[in-house]
Scaffold this motif. Structure first.
Motif, PDB file in Angstrom:
ATOM      1  N   SER A  50      32.971  37.323  41.959  1.00 49.25           N
ATOM      2  CA  SER A  50      32.176  36.275  41.319  1.00 49.25           C
ATOM      3  C   SER A  50      32.831  34.924  41.578  1.00 49.25           C
ATOM      4  O   SER A  50      34.052  34.789  41.581  1.00 49.25           O
ATOM      5  CB  SER A  50      32.100  36.532  39.809  1.00 49.25           C
ATOM      6  N   THR A  51      32.000  33.917  41.827  1.00 54.28           N
ATOM      7  CA  THR A  51      32.531  32.575  42.065  1.00 54.28           C
ATOM      8  C   THR A  51      32.472  31.706  40.811  1.00 54.28           C
ATOM      9  O   THR A  51      32.873  30.543  40.836  1.00 54.28           O
ATOM     10  CB  THR A  51      31.740  31.882  43.197  1.00 54.28           C
ATOM     11  N   GLY A  52      31.949  32.241  39.710  1.00 55.30           N
ATOM     12  CA  GLY A  52      31.863  31.474  38.472  1.00 55.30           C
ATOM     13  C   GLY A  52      33.119  31.611  37.636  1.00 55.30           C
ATOM     14  O   GLY A  52      34.158  32.088  38.092  1.00 55.30           O
ATOM     15  N   ARG A  53      33.026  31.168  36.391  1.00 57.62           N
ATOM     16  CA  ARG A  53      34.154  31.282  35.452  1.00 57.62           C
ATOM     17  C   ARG A  53      33.690  32.162  34.294  1.00 57.62           C
ATOM     18  O   ARG A  53      33.335  31.682  33.231  1.00 57.62           O
ATOM     19  CB  ARG A  53      34.607  29.902  34.983  1.00 57.62           C
ATOM     20  N   ALA A 156      28.827  40.039  36.958  1.00 57.73           N
ATOM     21  CA  ALA A 156      30.224  40.242  37.359  1.00 57.73           C
ATOM     22  C   ALA A 156      31.152  39.185  36.770  1.00 57.73           C
ATOM     23  O   ALA A 156      30.819  37.992  36.757  1.00 57.73           O
ATOM     24  CB  ALA A 156      30.328  40.234  38.877  1.00 57.73           C
ATOM     25  N   PRO A 157      32.331  39.604  36.282  1.00 60.31           N
ATOM     26  CA  PRO A 157      33.327  38.626  35.821  1.00 60.31           C
ATOM     27  C   PRO A 157      34.122  38.104  37.008  1.00 60.31           C
ATOM     28  O   PRO A 157      34.135  38.699  38.083  1.00 60.31           O
ATOM     29  CB  PRO A 157      34.207  39.465  34.890  1.00 60.31           C
ATOM     30  N   THR A 179      37.979  48.286  40.254  1.00 62.43           N
ATOM     31  CA  THR A 179      36.615  48.636  40.655  1.00 62.43           C
ATOM     32  C   THR A 179      35.800  47.402  41.013  1.00 62.43           C
ATOM     33  O   THR A 179      35.063  47.385  42.008  1.00 62.43           O
ATOM     34  CB  THR A 179      35.913  49.413  39.530  1.00 62.43           C
ATOM     35  N   LEU A 180      35.942  46.343  40.202  1.00 61.81           N
ATOM     36  CA  LEU A 180      35.144  45.135  40.402  1.00 61.81           C
ATOM     37  C   LEU A 180      35.797  44.144  41.372  1.00 61.81           C
ATOM     38  O   LEU A 180      35.212  43.116  41.691  1.00 61.81           O
ATOM     39  CB  LEU A 180      34.905  44.449  39.055  1.00 61.81           C
TER      40      LEU A 180
END
Length: 467
Positions: A50-53, A156-157, A179-180
Motif C-alpha cells: 500500500s502506498t497510503g498511510r 491493505a495497510p 503475508t501482506l
C-alpha cells in the motif's frame, strides 16, 4: 453401592472433560490449517505494498477494557491519526462493561479509526498438545490473523503495529506482516520471555516465536534502557539499530483543574498530620513486606513519628496487607482506600505532602507508571527500594529521598527530613519541567509515529536516480 455409583459418575465426568478438551484441540488444529490455507491464497493476491498511510494495529486489550496497558497504544493511535494516518485496530472481544471512563477514551478516537473485535476460542485446547503463547492458546493469534486477512485483503495497510503484552498480538502481527508484505513494528510495554515475575508459564514455543518476531521486525520499542540491554543479551542476533527507547509518560489533562506549583507548600489538614500517599496496587509483584517491617520498626522506636504521620494507601491491595495493618498497634497511622478513578487518584497525589514508591524485588529494569504522575504532581517522593531505572530518575531530577531496603536508620532519617521540610525538594525547576515536557504521552507518541514514518519511507519503492 452408593460409593460405586459416585465413582462411576466421577469417571464419566473426567472422561467427558478429556473428550471435550480433545475436541477443542482438534478444532484448534483445524483452524490453524484453515488460516494457513487462507494465508497462501492472500499471499498470491498481494502484488505490491500500500502506498497510503494506513496502520494495522494489533492489541489484546482496548476500551471498554480499562487496564494500564490501553493508554499507550491509544495515545499512539490518536497522534498517528492527527498526523494523517488512519488506523484499523484488531483486538479481542471483551466482557468488560462500558463505563464513563471507557466511553471517554473511545470518544477521543477520530473518524479515521476502525475497531474490529475478535472472538477467542470457546474452550482452550490441550496445553500439552497445542502451542501456547505466554500461557494461553495460540488460537488467540490465529483468530486475529484470520480476521486480519479478511480485512486487509480489501483494504491493505502500509504497516503493522503490535503492542504487548499479551504477545499473541506479536505472533499475529508477524504472520500478517509476512503475508501482506508490509513492515512490522513492535512495542514492548513489558517483557515477554524475559519477564521476571514468573506468573505466566514461558515455554520453548515462546522463545521460538519471540526470536522470529524480533528478527522480522523493522523497528522495536522498549520502555527502558535496561530492558533493551537485557533483550540484547537474550537475543544477541537482533540488529541493535532497529531498537529504540520510547519510555512511558503522563497525560497533562489528567491534572486538569489541580493547582500544582513548582514548590508547593505543605498541605494543611485538620489533624495536622503529614500525609504520605501510595497510589496503585500495594502487593502482588511488589514486595511490600520489607517496607512494612521497617516502618513498624521505626514507629516502635520513634512513637513521635508514628503520631505525626498518616500513610494513605489508595488502590487494590493484598488481603494480608489489610489484615496486618488492622492488627497493628500503629493502625491509626494508616488509611486504606479502595481503587478510585484516575482523576481522583491524581487529586489525592497533589493533596499529599509526599508520595511513596515501593520499588523492590525484580523491578530494576522497570519504571512504574505511577512515577510519571508522581513527578508531575510535584510532591517529594519517598522511594523505598533497590537501584534501578526508577531510582535513577528520582536521583536525576532531585525529586525526593531514596531509602535502601532493610535500612531502618535510613528510613527514620528520611521521615525526619520530610517532617522538617515545609516544601517540595529544591529541584532544578528548568530541568524538571523539561523532563515532564519530554515525557507527555503526546511527546512519546510523536516519537513512535516519526519512527513508523521512517520505516514506511525505508520500505517504499524509491524512484530511480537521475543521471
Amino acid at each position: 453401592m452408593v460409593d460405586s455409583l459416585v465413582s462411576t459418575v466421577a469417571l464419566i465426568r473426567v472422561f467427558s472433560e478429556k473428550l471435550t478438551t480433545l475436541q477443542a484441540t482438534l478444532s484448534a488444529y483445524t483452524q490453524w490449517a484453515a488460516v494457513a490455507a487462507k494465508q497462501a491464497r492472500v499471499r498470491r493476491k498481494v502484488t505490491s505494498r500500500s502506498t497510503g498511510r494506513h496502520l494495522a494495529v494489533l492489541v489484546s486489550d482496548f476500551p471498554p477494557t480499562i487496564t494500564g496497558g490501553v493508554y499507550r497504544p491509544l495515545s499512539i493511535i490518536q497522534y498517528a491519526c492527527a498526523s494523517g494516518w488512519r488506523a484499523t485496530i484488531i483486538t479481542r472481544e471483551t466482557n468488560a462493561v462500558p463505563s464513563g471512563a471507557s466511553d471517554y477514551l473511545l470518544s477521543s478516537l477520530s473518524a479515521n479509526v476502525k475497531v474490529i473485535r475478535v472472538l477467542g476460542p470457546e474452550r482452550e485446547p490441550s496445553f500439552r498438545w497445542f502451542p501456547r503463547i505466554q500461557g494461553e492458546s495460540l488460537q488467540h493469534a490465529l483468530s486475529m490473523i484470520d480476521v486480519g486477512l479478511d480485512t486487509f485483503l480489501r483494504d491493505a495497510p502500509s504497516a503493522v503495529f503490535a503492542s504487548g503484552p499479551l504477545f499473541n498480538s506479536f505472533v499475529a502481527a508477524l504472520s500478517l506482516s509476512k503475508t501482506l508484505k508490509v513492515p512490522m513494528v513492535l512495542d514492548y510495554r513489558d517483557e515477554w520471555t524475559e519477564w521476571p515475575f514468573g506468573i505466566f508459564p514461558i515455554g520453548k514455543s515462546d522463545h521460538d516465536w519471540e526470536r522470529r518476531c524480533v528478527d522480522h521486525a523493522s523497528a522495536i520499542f522498549f520502555t527502558t534502557t535496561s530492558q533493551l540491554e537485557n533483550q540484547m543479551l537474550a537475543y544477541p542476533e537482533v540488529n541493535r539499530l532497529k531498537c529504540h527507547i520510547v519510555p512511558n509518560g503522563w497525560e497533562p489533562s489528567d491534572f486538569s483543574g489541580l493547582e500544582i506549583g513548582t514548590h508547593t507548600r505543605r498541605q494543611a489538614r485538620h489533624d495536622g498530620r503529614f500525609l504520605i500517599s501510595y497510589v496503585g496496587v500495594f502487593g502482588g509483584h511488589i514486595d511490600v513486606r520489607g517496607f512494612l517491617d521497617q516502618l513498624d520498626a521505626v514507629f516502635s522506636r520513634r512513637p513521635d513519628i508514628a503520631h505525626r504521620l498518616l500513610i494513605r494507601i489508595i488502590g487494590a491491595k493484598d488481603r494480608w496487607v489489610a489484615d496486618r495493618i488492622a492488627a497493628s498497634e500503629h493502625r491509626e497511622s494508616f488509611e486504606l482506600l479502595d481503587q478510585v478513578p484516575k482523576n481522583v487518584a491524581n487529586r489525592y497525589m497533589v493533596e499529599s505532602d509526599s508520595l511513596l514508591l515501593v520499588y523492590t524485588g525484580l523491578f530494576g529494569r522497570y519504571v512504574p507508571g505511577k512515577l510519571y504522575d508522581y513527578i508531575a504532581a510535584r510532591r517529594p517522593i519517598l522511594l523505598y527500594g533497590i537501584e534501578g531505572e526508577a531510582t535513577s530518575i528520582v536521583r536525576q531530577l532531585h525529586a525526593g529521598l531514596i531509602v535502601r531496603p532493610d535500612e531502618t536508620a535510613e528510613l527514620e532519617q528520611a521521615l525526619d527530613k520530610l517532617l522538617m521540610q515545609s516544601s517540595a525538594p529544591e529541584d532544578d525547576a528548568t530541568t524538571h519541567e523539561a523532563w515532564l515536557r519530554q515525557h507527555t504521552r503526546t511527546a512519546i507518541s510523536q516519537s513512535v509515529v516519526e519512527i513508523i514514518d521512517t520505516v514506511l519511507y525505508d520500505h517504499s519503492p524509491q524512484p530511480p536516480e537521475k543521471n
